[in-house]
Each structure stands twice: as C-alpha cells, then as structure tokens.
Design a protein around this motif. Sequence first.
Motif, PDB file in Angstrom:
ATOM      1  N   ALA A   1       0.961  -1.296   0.073  1.00  0.00           N
ATOM      2  CA  ALA A   1      -0.069  -0.141   0.129  1.00  0.00           C
ATOM      3  C   ALA A   1       0.950   1.346  -0.052  1.00  0.00           C
ATOM      4  CB  ALA A   1      -0.919  -0.021   1.209  1.00  0.00           C
ATOM      5  N   SER A   2       1.926   1.365   0.894  1.00  0.00           N
ATOM      6  CA  SER A   2       2.643   2.568   0.991  1.00  0.00           C
ATOM      7  C   SER A   2       3.646   2.649  -0.441  1.00  0.00           C
ATOM      8  CB  SER A   2       3.720   2.394   1.862  1.00  0.00           C
ATOM      9  OG  SER A   2       3.284   2.133   3.316  1.00  0.00           O
ATOM     10  N   LEU A  10       0.980   4.257  -3.236  1.00  0.00           N
ATOM     11  CA  LEU A  10       0.692   5.326  -2.612  1.00  0.00           C
ATOM     12  C   LEU A  10       1.864   6.460  -3.096  1.00  0.00           C
ATOM     13  CD1 LEU A  10      -1.534   5.147   0.493  1.00  0.00           C
ATOM     14  CD2 LEU A  10      -2.085   6.260  -1.515  1.00  0.00           C
ATOM     15  N   ARG A  11       3.085   5.714  -3.215  1.00  0.00           N
ATOM     16  CA  ARG A  11       4.503   6.491  -3.359  1.00  0.00           C
ATOM     17  C   ARG A  11       4.757   7.365  -2.205  1.00  0.00           C
ATOM     18  NH1 ARG A  11       6.642  10.678  -7.479  1.00  0.00           N
ATOM     19  NH2 ARG A  11       8.771  10.313  -7.284  1.00  0.00           N
ATOM     20  N   LEU A  12       4.542   6.652  -1.111  1.00  0.00           N
ATOM     21  CA  LEU A  12       5.100   7.157   0.019  1.00  0.00           C
ATOM     22  C   LEU A  12       6.495   6.744   0.111  1.00  0.00           C
ATOM     23  CD1 LEU A  12       2.064   6.087   2.445  1.00  0.00           C
ATOM     24  CD2 LEU A  12       2.669   8.249   1.218  1.00  0.00           C
ATOM     25  N   ARG A  66      -2.568  10.346  -5.714  1.00  0.00           N
ATOM     26  CA  ARG A  66      -3.365  10.200  -4.268  1.00  0.00           C
ATOM     27  C   ARG A  66      -4.766  10.452  -4.421  1.00  0.00           C
ATOM     28  NH1 ARG A  66       2.284  12.230  -1.357  1.00  0.00           N
ATOM     29  NH2 ARG A  66       3.468  10.536  -1.638  1.00  0.00           N
ATOM     30  N   ASP A  67      -5.287  11.217  -5.457  1.00  0.00           N
ATOM     31  CA  ASP A  67      -6.553  11.534  -5.485  1.00  0.00           C
ATOM     32  C   ASP A  67      -7.156  10.469  -5.986  1.00  0.00           C
ATOM     33  OD1 ASP A  67      -6.988  13.792  -4.511  1.00  0.00           O
ATOM     34  OD2 ASP A  67      -6.509  15.134  -6.527  1.00  0.00           O
ATOM     35  N   ILE A  73      -6.571   7.157  -5.508  1.00  0.00           N
ATOM     36  CA  ILE A  73      -6.610   6.102  -4.557  1.00  0.00           C
ATOM     37  C   ILE A  73      -7.201   6.688  -3.254  1.00  0.00           C
ATOM     38  CG2 ILE A  73      -5.166   4.562  -3.257  1.00  0.00           C
ATOM     39  CD1 ILE A  73      -2.941   5.000  -5.158  1.00  0.00           C
ATOM     40  N   TYR A 127      -7.620   5.505   0.495  1.00  0.00           N
ATOM     41  CA  TYR A 127      -6.713   4.698   1.382  1.00  0.00           C
ATOM     42  C   TYR A 127      -7.273   4.647   2.899  1.00  0.00           C
ATOM     43  CZ  TYR A 127      -2.596   2.893   4.035  1.00  0.00           C
ATOM     44  OH  TYR A 127      -1.626   2.390   4.758  1.00  0.00           O
ATOM     45  N   ASP A 146      -6.017   3.342   6.409  1.00  0.00           N
ATOM     46  CA  ASP A 146      -4.792   2.586   7.129  1.00  0.00           C
ATOM     47  C   ASP A 146      -5.322   1.997   8.436  1.00  0.00           C
ATOM     48  OD1 ASP A 146      -5.171   4.677   8.910  1.00  0.00           O
ATOM     49  OD2 ASP A 146      -3.141   5.550   8.500  1.00  0.00           O
TER      50      ASP A 146
END
Length: 582
Positions: free
Chosen positions: A381-382, A385-387, A411-412, A414, A416, A418
């Motif tokens: 997931a991270s 989201l390209r964290l 991010r718009d 997706i 998410y 957590d």
Amino acid sequence: MSTFRALKPFIIKNKWYYILGILWLLFVDGLQLLIPEVLRHFTDRLSANQLAIGDLFMYSLYLVLIGVGIAFFRFLWRIYIMGTSRKLEYELRNMLFSHLQSLSSNYYNHHKTGDLMAHATNDINAVRMALGPGIVMVTDAVFMTVIAISMMALTTDVRLTVFALLPLPFLAITIAKMGKVINHRFKSVQEAFSFMTDTVQENLAGIRVVKSFVQEDAEIHKFQEKNQLHFDRNMNLVKLFGLFHPFVQFISSLSFLIVIFYGGRLVIYGDISLGDFIAFNTYLGLLIWPMMAMGWVINILQRGAASMERINKILNSKPEITDQPQAQPLEFVQGKIVFDRVSFKYPKSDEYALRDFSLTIDSGKKIGIIGRTGSGKTTIASLLLRLYDIDEGKILIDNRPLADITLKSLRDTIGYVDQDSFLFSTSISENIAFGKDSYLQEKVVHVAKIAQVHNNIMDFPKQYETFVGERGVTLSGGQKQRISMARALIKDPKILILDDSLSAVDTDTEEKILAGLAEEMKEKTSLVIAHRISTIKDCDEIIVLDEGKLVEQGTHDQLVKKKGLYYELYQKQLLEEKLAEE
C-alpha cells in the motif's frame, strides 16, 4: 546574515516599513538629545540670575512638547517595527508549516512531534525578537552612542569625554566574549524545551495507556526530569546574562565617578559652566541605555540566530518523494496495477520488505492480501501511494510508471484506509468530508451507510455534528475504522486500499460492509489487506506473502486445496473461532 537568508524575500517586501520605523525611532532619539540642551541653557541662565517667571513656563513648555513628540513618534516606530516583526512571525510560521506539509512521511519517522512544535513556537518567537526589538536596540545603541558622544565632545569638553569613555572598551571586550557563550547556552535551552514538549505531547496522546498500566507516578517522574533539565539550562543562561547587567551598571558608575571628579574640577576652575556639567551628565545618562542595549542586542541576536539555524535545518530539508519533471496527471483511470519484480528496503534497514515481487491486478478486480506480521502487506500500500520510492523494478498504473504520474493525481485516484484510523479533532461530518473542501450532506450520509456507521452516528446527541475529540478518542475502535472508511469512499476513488481496516469490526458488521463495498466499488479496483480470512475469502483473487515474497496466489478454494501457508492460516483461524464459541 546567511543565517537569516530564508527571510530575505520578507525583508525586501517590507523594507519600507522597517526604513520608516527606523526613521521614526531616530526622531525619538533626536528629541531625547534635545533635553540636555534645554537643561544646559536653563541651568546657565539660572546660575546667572537671568530667568524670569515667564522663562520657567517657556522651558517647561519645551520639555512638554519634546515629551509629546517622543510619545507620538515612539507610537509610530512601534507600529512599523514591532508590527512588522509580528507579521514576520506570522509568515515564518506559515512558511514552516507549509514546508512541513511538503516533506515526505519518512521525515516524521525520525523527528519527534514535540521538537517540531518547539520550532513553531519558541524558535519563531526568538526570530521575531531579533528582527523586532533587536533592530530597535541596534539602532538606539549606534545612533545614541555616536550622537551623544559627539555632543559631549563638541559642546562641553573633549578631555572630559575621553576620560568618561575610558571604561567602555572593557565593556566591548566582555560583550564579544559572552556572545558565543550565550548562543551556545540558548541552543541548549531550546533543546531542553523540545525534550519537555515532546514528553508532554507523547504522554497526553497516550494517556489511556498510562492509566491502564498505572504508570502515572513514573510518567510524572520522567516529566520532572525533563522539566529539571529545562530549568537547569535556563538557569545557566540566566546566571550568565544576570552577570552582564551588574557589569554594565558598574562600568556606567565608573564613568559617572570620573565625570563627577574631573568634571567638577573643570566647573570649579571655570573651564566649563555648570550648565555644561549638567548637560554632560544628562548625555552620559542617555548613554547608559545604549550600554545596556548592547547586552540585550547580543543576547537577542544570538538567540534569534540560534533559533533561525534550527528552523533552517527544517526549511533546508528536501522531501524525498517529489514530482518528476516528466510527471503528468492521471486521466480516465481504469485502475490496472502492475508490480514488476519490485524489491524494496525501508530507509536505514538492511532487510528487504519486498523482494522480487510481481503482481498484475486487472481493473475492476478485488484482490485480497494476507500473510504473517511483517510479511510486507502494508508495504504494498505504501509503495502504491508512493510514500516511498522503490529500489528495484517497476510499479505501473494503467501501464504508466508511478514516477510519471503527479503525486496529487495519484493520491486523488486512490482511497486509502490505514490501520491507525486517525481522526481529527472536529465533527464526524468534517472528518468524513476531509478529502475535499465541501460535500453535500447527502453524500456524507451515503458513504456512512456503506461503512455501516450511520446508525451509530444517529445515536449520538449531535449526530453528524458530534465532536470526536483528539484522534477520535471519544469513539470506539470499530467506529473510528468505519468513519475512516467513509472518508476514503467519499472521494469516489478508482482504486481502494483497505489496510487491515476491519480488524476492530465484528464479523456480522464486516459482512455488511463488504457487501456494500462490492456494490460501491463495482468496476473499480480494490486491494483488501487483512489478517482475518473471512475478510478476503470472497475476493476475486488472493495473494499470500511471506518474508516479502509472494508465495501463493489464487481463489480461496484453490488456496485451501493447496494446503500451503494460506491453508495453515485458515486452519488456525477456524480453531480460534471454535475455542471462542466454547
């Protein structure tokens, strides 16, 4: 000045406020310098018996007019200089907060909240003091010193001026030596304040844990230690700075002693008049403030410089994840996701969180992800989201690498949810509508119903306007998870990621939520990360992770028949359910 380089745009934009403020300040100083001349003429005429009653009123009027002028121009310079320094405080705090928002999430893994709060409060206040009262004191010290000394020498006696100023070099040497020590000790004070702030913030955030483990006394003791450290370092600074004032006053008294002794002789021998002696003492009295101001200036400027250095460390920190030059927004998203031989290690870790991981998720599919703790489920997931940026391989959405997609549009796209289910200290309605500036209330209610939290909300006295408290402390874990899910759903995402976000929900409610999601996310891509097999058993496909590798893949029935890791997890959960029923 390199320390204050980040403030250059602000100073250029507001330079005329500072210039006019300094001009009004010089007017005040100039008016103050008229007082010795009024006293000189008054004393000389008085000693010569040349004063009439009307002259007394005239000289009194002069002093009143000078006082009114000083009050008026003092008001102006406070508005222009102090007001501008308050504006600086406002803009610097905005700049710091905006920059903190731009930094990557990994930055906050290595910097404590209390420390960052200290930067936004104490440090910014110290910078304001340097560019507000500091500028006033520098101007006063320089102008008053130069003009007062010039007037003393030109209007009274050069020899007396030289003798009166003999102690001043000792003051200058002391100031130079103490400046560096003050700077070092002030940094220590700010660090101690950060430690104390962080302790308070962390303790209040975890107050339920503290109370459940009956650790109030231990936490009080920890705080007292941090508070004692802050007190001790403050006292070290206060003692040093406290020594400076008596020293300045001692130097000033030496100057007055010289003037009384040598100047008195000059009056007796007729070299200067009594009015000259009075005026000279008044000028010398006006010099005491610049002498004192030098100490304040050094202290304030050193504090401001030390604080600005700490702020600069944040402002100079670059976000690890940024838009690449070739990045373009996602348009007409289908939701196909491809992990192509992805390997990834978290910063400062030697172990792979994912190793040679490949997976293709067709648009509109619902994928379940399961595995032991630490197997890499949340990492998927991270990375999506390209964290974090991957070390090896490629991740694509609709056949476009993540690096070619702007962060905002990625991010718009997706939604998410957590594991933490973080809620803000505001109303339930505002928490659900957090992703956008505004939503129709009907939309808020709609997603709350899908998340099976609407009935709970309606039971509250204020319903959707219920204030949830810090981090959602007034709600149960299941309620927080479901509100977080509604917050993700209201974005109408093309891709939905549920990261173990049903763990605090009972199985009956879970089934209703999953049924509602199946309808809401029809023809949209979903990734459901879970520990409970009941959460993912109806997914189109399930992948099983172990130590960062994809070890099994298939439907629930297929994986059970393989009798591998998935089957082992399934049997354990069946056994746990039987034991719970008994």
